[in-house]
Write an enzyme that holds these catalytic residues in place. Structure first.
Site, PDB file in Angstrom:
ATOM      1  N   SER A 189       3.987   3.355  -0.499  1.00  0.00           N
ATOM      2  CA  SER A 189       5.094   3.839  -1.326  1.00  0.00           C
ATOM      3  C   SER A 189       6.424   3.215  -0.887  1.00  0.00           C
ATOM      4  CB  SER A 189       5.099   5.374  -1.268  1.00  0.00           C
ATOM      5  OG  SER A 189       5.874   5.912  -2.275  1.00  0.00           O
ATOM      6  N   ASP A 343       0.198   6.788 -11.701  1.00  0.00           N
ATOM      7  CA  ASP A 343       1.312   6.677 -10.767  1.00  0.00           C
ATOM      8  C   ASP A 343       2.451   5.954 -11.469  1.00  0.00           C
ATOM      9  OD1 ASP A 343       3.032   6.126  -8.673  1.00  0.00           O
ATOM     10  OD2 ASP A 343       1.616   4.912  -7.520  1.00  0.00           O
ATOM     11  N   HIS A 373      -0.425   9.089  -7.290  1.00  0.00           N
ATOM     12  CA  HIS A 373       0.353   8.512  -6.200  1.00  0.00           C
ATOM     13  C   HIS A 373       0.148   9.291  -4.890  1.00  0.00           C
ATOM     14  CE1 HIS A 373       3.787   6.197  -4.684  1.00  0.00           C
ATOM     15  NE2 HIS A 373       4.117   7.288  -4.015  1.00  0.00           N
TER      16      HIS A 373
END
Ligand SMILES: *[C@@H]1O[C@H](CO)[C@@H](O)[C@H](O)[C@H]1NC(C)=O
Length: 403
Positions: A189, A343, A373
Site C-alpha cells: 500500500s 481495491d 485491499h
C-alpha cells in the site's frame, strides 16, 4: 420480559444492519471480512466524532489500530529480532541464527497505512518479516518511518530512503554478512508507494553502489493525479480502504488545508498547467481490456481546474512514482506486483505493470481476483484471512526463487 426482548431484537437488528455489507460473490470468508470492515468503519466513525468535538486528531483515533496490534521484538531459536536505528530512523531488524558459509540475502520492508498509520511493530508485519527472514535465511530491515500528519511529505520518503542508503553501505552489508548483489525492497500500500519511489530514486544516486536485485509491491498507491480510474469508481465503498479514507490519508500526507480534501474528492486538484502528466496514468492506454469494462475514458486534461498548482508535491515522483518518464523506468530491477480486484488502488498497480513492461523491465504480476485491499495485514489472530496468508506464502516463494 416482552419489553426486554423487544429492545434486544432492535439492538441486534441494528448491529446486524451495521455489520452486514453485500460483498462481491467470489470473496472468501465473507463474514470475517464483514466483521473486520465493521471494526474499521467504527474506528472511522469514532475518529470523525472525536474530530468534530475537537477532542483530538482524526488520525490519532485511526492509529489506535496500530497500537492495539503492537508486538514487542521477540527472538526465537531461528531469528534474532531487535528494535534499533539506522541513522536517525527506527527499524526492526531480523537476523537469522542459522550459520552458513555464503553471504546472506536481505530485504528492506516498508509497511503500509496511508503514510498516516501503521508500524513495523504491528503483529502481522512482524510475522511477515519473521517468515521472510526464516525461510530465506535473510536479513530483514523493517522501517518505522515518521508518519503524517505530524510529518508530511517528503518525510516518510526521506526516512525510507535514508534507511536504504544506510543499509546499502558496504561496511554495513559486511557487518551483517549480506551479499550486496542479493538485496531487495518490498512494501504494501503506502509502503509499496515508498518502496517504488525509493527504488526509482536510488537509480540516480551516485553515492550508492549496491542496487536492488528486486522490488516487490503489494497493492501500491502510485499516483495522485487521477482519482477516478475505473478501480476508484468500482471499489469506492469496498472494505478496509474506502475511497474517502484514502483521500483523507493522501491529503494528510500533503497538507492540513481542508479545501484540498474537497478538491481531491471531486478529482479537481490538478491544475491545467500539468495536463501533460495525464499520459502517464492514461488508463485508456495502459489498462488491459478486462479492467476497462463498463467505463468510458474521458480525457482529464479537458478539465480546467485552478487548484492543483498549490501542491507541486502531488506531481513529485517521490510521491507518485507513476509520474516518471519511461526512460527512467528502464533501469529498474525485476519487479513483483500484487494487485487486488476489489481495491481502489488496483489500477495504479496494473498501469505500473504495463508501463514497466513497455520499458523492458521484467515483471511478475499477481492479480488476485477475489481480494480487497490490505489483506496482508491480517495474517494472525481471530480475523486472520486465508487469502492474506496465501499471498504471503506466494510472495516468499517468489523471493526465494528470484532474490
Ligand atoms: C489517452 O489515451 C487515448 C487512447 O489512446 C487517447 O486518445 C488520449 O488522447 C489519451 N489522453 C491523454 C491525456 O494522454
Amino acid at each position: 420480559m416482552g419489553g426486554k426482548f423487544f429492545y434486544l431484537l432492535v439492538a441486534s437488528t441494528l448491529i446486524a444492519y451495521y455489520i452486514y455489507r453485500p460483498l462481491p460473490e467470489n470473496v472468501e470468508e465473507p463474514w470475517k471480512l464483514m466483521l473486520l470492515d465493521a471494526g474499521f468503519r467504527s474506528l472511522i466513525h469514532a475518529a470523525t466524532i472525536v474530530e468534530k468535538l475537537g477532542l483530538g486528531h482524526y488520525m490519532d483515533v485511526i492509529n489506535l489500530y496500530t497500537i492495539a496490534t503492537y508486538t514487542p521484538p521477540t527472538s526465537d531459536e531461528k531469528v534474532i529480532v531487535t528494535d534499533t536505528k539506522f541513522g536517525h530512523v527506527p527499524v526492526r531488524l531480523y537476523i537469522p541464527t542459522k550459520q552458513s558459509d555464503v553471504l546472506k540475502r536481505a530485504m528492506i520492508f516498508i509497511h503500509g497505512g496511508g503514510w498516516c498509520i501503521g508500524s513495523a511493530t504491528m503483529k502481522s508485519y512482524d510475522l511477515l518479516s519473521r517468515w521472510t527472514s526464516e525461510r530465506l535465511n535473510a536479513v530483514v530491515v523493517s522501517v518505522d518511518y515518521r508518519l503524517a500528519p505530524k510529518y508530511r511529505f517528503p518525510v516518510a520518503f526521506e526516512d525510507a530512503y535514508s534507511v536504504a542508503k544506510y543499509f546499502l553501505q558496504s561496511s554495513i552489508l559486511e557487518k551483517y554478512n549480506v551479499d550486496a548483489s542479493r538485496i531487495g525492497i518490498a512494501g504494501d500500500s503506502a509502503g509499496g508507494n515508498l518502496a517504488a519511489a525509493v527504488t526509482q530514486q536510488l537509480l540516480d544516486d551516485p553515492e550508492v553502489k549496491a542496487k536492488f536485485k528486486i522490488q516487490a509491491l503489494f497493492y501500491p498507491g502510485l499516483q495522485t493525479i487521477d482519482l477516478e480510474l475505473p478501480s476508484y469508481q468500482d471499489n469506492k465503498n469496498m472494505p478496509i480502504l474506502p475511497k474517502t479514507l484514502l483521500i483523507r490519508f493522501l491529503s494528510e500526507y500533503i497538507t492540513s488545508d481542508e479545501s484540498f480534501f474537497n478538491a481531491l474528492e471531486t478529482n479537481q486538484h490538478v491544475h491545467a498547467e500539468f495536463n501533460h502528466l495525464f499520459k502517464f496514468v492514461n488508463w485508456s492506454n495502459w489498462l488491459p481490456e478486462r479492467f476497462k469494462k463498463g467505463h468510458v475514458y474521458t480525457d482529464p486534461s479537458h478539465r480546467n481546474f485552478k487548484i492543483g498548482h498549490k501542491y507541486p508535491d502531488l506531481l513529485d515522483p517521490r510521491m507518485a512514482p507513476l509520474l516518471i518518464e519511461d526512460i527512467k523506468l528502464r533501469g529498474l530491477p525485476l519487479t513483483y506486483v500484487i494487485t487486488c480486484q476489489y481495491d481502489v488502488l488496483r489500477d495504479d498497480g496494473i498501469i505500473y505493470v504495463s508501463r514497466l513492461r513497455k520499458a523492458g523491465v521484467q515483471v511478475t504480476h499477481e492479480h488476485v481476483d477475489n481480494a480487497v485491499h490490505g489483506v496482508i495485514t491480517f495474517l494472525t489472530g481471530p480475523f486472520a484471512l486465508n487469502i492474506g496468508q496465501r499471498m504471503a506464502n506466494n510472495y516468499i516463494e517468489w523471493l526465494n526463487k528470484n532474490l
